[in-house]
Design an enzyme around this catalytic site. Structure first.
Site, PDB file in Angstrom:
ATOM      1  N   LEU A 279      -0.279   1.594  -5.686  1.00 19.86           N
ATOM      2  CA  LEU A 279       0.442   0.368  -5.411  1.00 19.86           C
ATOM      3  C   LEU A 279       0.819   0.348  -3.939  1.00 19.86           C
ATOM      4  O   LEU A 279       1.155   1.392  -3.372  1.00 19.86           O
ATOM      5  CB  LEU A 279       1.713   0.265  -6.268  1.00 19.86           C
ATOM      6  CG  LEU A 279       1.537   0.178  -7.783  1.00 19.86           C
ATOM      7  CD1 LEU A 279       2.898   0.155  -8.469  1.00 19.86           C
ATOM      8  CD2 LEU A 279       0.723  -1.046  -8.186  1.00 19.86           C
ATOM      9  N   ASP A 280       0.790  -0.827  -3.324  1.00 15.08           N
ATOM     10  CA  ASP A 280       1.222  -0.942  -1.935  1.00 15.08           C
ATOM     11  C   ASP A 280       2.674  -0.488  -1.818  1.00 15.08           C
ATOM     12  O   ASP A 280       3.449  -0.559  -2.776  1.00 15.08           O
ATOM     13  CB  ASP A 280       1.087  -2.375  -1.447  1.00 15.08           C
ATOM     14  CG  ASP A 280      -0.364  -2.804  -1.340  1.00 15.08           C
ATOM     15  OD1 ASP A 280      -1.211  -1.957  -1.020  1.00 15.08           O
ATOM     16  OD2 ASP A 280      -0.642  -3.991  -1.599  1.00 15.08           O
ATOM     17  N   ARG A 281       3.042  -0.047  -0.645  1.00  8.80           N
ATOM     18  CA  ARG A 281       4.383   0.502  -0.442  1.00  8.80           C
ATOM     19  C   ARG A 281       5.478  -0.484  -0.827  1.00  8.80           C
ATOM     20  O   ARG A 281       6.490  -0.111  -1.442  1.00  8.80           O
ATOM     21  CB  ARG A 281       4.551   0.924   1.027  1.00  8.80           C
ATOM     22  CG  ARG A 281       5.893   1.542   1.354  1.00  8.80           C
ATOM     23  CD  ARG A 281       5.918   2.044   2.776  1.00  8.80           C
ATOM     24  NE  ARG A 281       5.716   0.995   3.739  1.00  8.80           N
ATOM     25  CZ  ARG A 281       6.691   0.210   4.219  1.00  8.80           C
ATOM     26  NH1 ARG A 281       7.921   0.353   3.781  1.00  8.80           N
ATOM     27  NH2 ARG A 281       6.433  -0.712   5.108  1.00  8.80           N
TER      28      ARG A 281
END
Length: 574
Positions: A279-281
């Site tokens: 998942l993106d940050r």
């Protein structure tokens, strides 16, 4: 006398009855054969003493071996084995020496003053983070943020092809511009920069293939939200957590200890995890890890076969159309270094299904079903449709032009787009949001704006510009991070005795200012970040309103609760 007489009678009888000439021939032939056999065996023994290896190949016929092995034969056999063993050892030594000579100096002897360059070491992909890495530093909590005490660390990399034949100073000037040349010169004098484990004495040294570089730095990590990681499932095969926004999945860029992998290891003792997806940050929600290699392969196959259903929920700007909306625009990666993408005819096929859940008069909550797995797929498709995700620092940016990328209209080249993104966020002093390293696209490091920083009056681990995306790929202009650091004896630092929060026990989610104790904190006299206090990031800078709500496979389903911002009556704080 009787025996002698009998022998004479027998001989006389024999001579009388047999041809004397034939008897003589038989005797001569018998004696000659015995003589030749004895002579051959004698010569063979002598030959074995001189050349034992040839003697090994000489075998006796079964009819010749009719008596026990003599002491002399045993000694000869042992001598053969001993000489053969020594010859094998000599051959092995010569072979190893030849290999080392070829690897070390291209088969040539090193000339006086020429550097020996060891062969590159093979990396073990099975190595995972352990307690040695986790103990590099510790957390403390302040103002609703999880922070990390600054620590010394080694960045390492092998010499890249484009660096071969260039001076180390030239490489620092062009590709490691986060620090000034004066900094690298001072670091060199203190033994912090090493080449093949030998301290560099002069930055004018010319780099060669397989040179291994190591740079000891004082590392500051940006803070993340103090929201604890919630473990949803841990059955021995999979580990499922609800990831808070702002925390990267694995070490990347400026983040190491403030990552999901390290937090799980440091606070829960969970390690050796296999990443199934990422998942993106700034994205929150369901995050899967495999506990075993077998489970990892199984889940990977489900992803490749598109048997893993993913459901996301997001809040977008504006009033999203009612009903189901499908976007099938192809997506092209503009920059692999930062993972920037856009809709483009040359991109890869892509398909996302959208459905509006609610609208509060300003923003809409949208259900997203990505049927393919392209990078930033949901964010790019929503931007193309004209409804960028709220607080999306990249695809909601005005750097895309007056239409902000709606309908694929940008009106500038990819290079100009990258430059515009950096400049926009630099002016707002929040490059942390971009998850990129400005040096990698030719933007020089500028000094802090007046009034944006001040002299350090207390230890602070607040954010510094993040330098890479969460792609997990090593950036060319950043030494690859590997093992922990052993600071060189020449490295000097000061101890700051200011009052700081106590170390984290792993369960704190609020400021610990009420319970403080005095503890030493290392301040490196070469570190520019030690002299700056940066303001803590705001909630808007830590959260992008995109959440992984559910992951479903043929025989499993993992989901989380809807985030608070997904409620119909939610209103964004001013």
């Amino acid at each position: 006398m009787h025996v002698k007489a009998s022998a004479q009678i027998s001989l006389s009888f024999f001579l009388d009855k047999t041809d004397i000439k034939g008897i003589a021939g038989i005797i001569l032939s018998y004696n000659l054969n015995n003589f030749l056999r004895r002579s051959f065996n004698h010569l063979r023994y002598q030959h074995s003493s001189l050349t034992m290896e040839q003697a090994v190949t000489t075998t006796e016929k079964p009819e010749d071996i009719n008596t026990p092995v003599s002491v002399r034969d045993t000694t000869a056999t042992e001598a053969v084995k001993d000489v053969k063993r020594k010859n094998d050892e000599a051959d092995g030594l010569e072979k190893n020496t030849r290999v080392k000579r070829q690897r070390g100096a291209g088969g040539k002897k090193l000339r006086p003053g020429e550097r020996y360059i060891p062969p590159p070491q093979k990396r073990n992909p099975g190595v995972s983070f352990n307690q040695e890495h986790f103990s590099e530093t510790s957390y403390y909590f302040e103002g609703g943020l999880r922070k990390v005490y600054p620590y010394f660390f080694d960045f390492k990399t092998y010499c890249k092809g484009r660096w071969v034949g260039k001076r180390l100073l030239e490489v620092f000037e062009k590709e490691f511009r986060a620090e000034s040349i004066e900094y690298y010169q001072k670091a060199t004098r203190e033994g912090r920069i090493r080449l093949n484990d030998t301290p560099v004495e002069d930055l004018s040294v010319v780099l060669k293939n397989n040179d291994h570089m190591r740079n000891t730095v004082h590392r500051h990590e940006p803070p993340v939200a103090a929201t604890p990681l919630e473990v949803l499932v841990d059955d021995g095969e999979v580990l499922v957590v609800d990831k808070p926004a702002s925390i990267p999945v694995h070490p990347c860029g400026r983040f190491r200890h403030n990552t999901v992998i390290f937090i799980l290891g440091k606070e829960r003792g969970i390690s050796e995890l296999h990443t199934v997806h990422r998942l993106d940050r700034l994205t929150s929600g369901v995050l899967l890890f495999a506990r075993t290699l077998e489970t990892s392969k199984k889940l990977d196959q489900l992803v490749r076969d598109r048997q893993l259903e993913k459901e996301y929920v997001c809040r977008v700007e504006g009033e999203f159309p009612e009903g189901e909306l499908i976007c099938e625009e192809p997506i092209l990666v503009v920059s692999f270094k930062i993972g920037l993408c856009r809709v483009h005819p040359k991109g890869k096929e892509c398909r996302t299904v959208f459905q509006r859940l609610s609208f509060n008069g300003k923003t809409s909550v949208v259900r997203c079903l990505p049927l393919t797995g392209r990078t930033h797929q949901i964010r790019v498709h929503l931007q193309y449709l004209g409804f960028p995700i709220l607080n999306d620092p990249i695809y909601g940016s005005s750097a895309w032009g007056p239409h902000r990328g709606k309908g694929g209209l940008v009106g500038k080249s990819d290079e100009d787009l990258l430059q515009a993104l950096v400049e926009e966020h630099r002016s707002q002093e929040n490059l942390l949001l971009l998850d990129i390293m400005d040096d990698c696209i030719g933007v020089t490091h500028e000094p802090e704006k007046k009034g944006a920083s001040k002299k350090m009056d207390r230890p602070d681990c607040s954010s510094e510009p993040n330098k890479t995306s969460e792609s997990g790929q090593d950036q060319d202009n950043k030494l690859d991070s590997t093992e922990g650091v052993n600071v060189n004896s020449n490295t000097t630092f000061e101890k700051c005795q200011d009052t700081i929060p106590i170390k984290s026990s792993g369960n704190q989610t609020k400021s610990t200012n009420s319970t403080q104790e005095t503890a030493p904190w290392t301040r490196d006299h070469l570190c520019s970040e030690c002299k700056i206090v940066r303001t803590d990031p705001t909630e808007k800078e830590l959260i992008m309103y995109l959440h992984a709500l559910r992951y479903k496979g043929p025989d499993f389903e993992y989901s989380t609760r809807l985030p608070s911002w997904a409620k119909e009556d939610w209103v964004e704080a001013e």
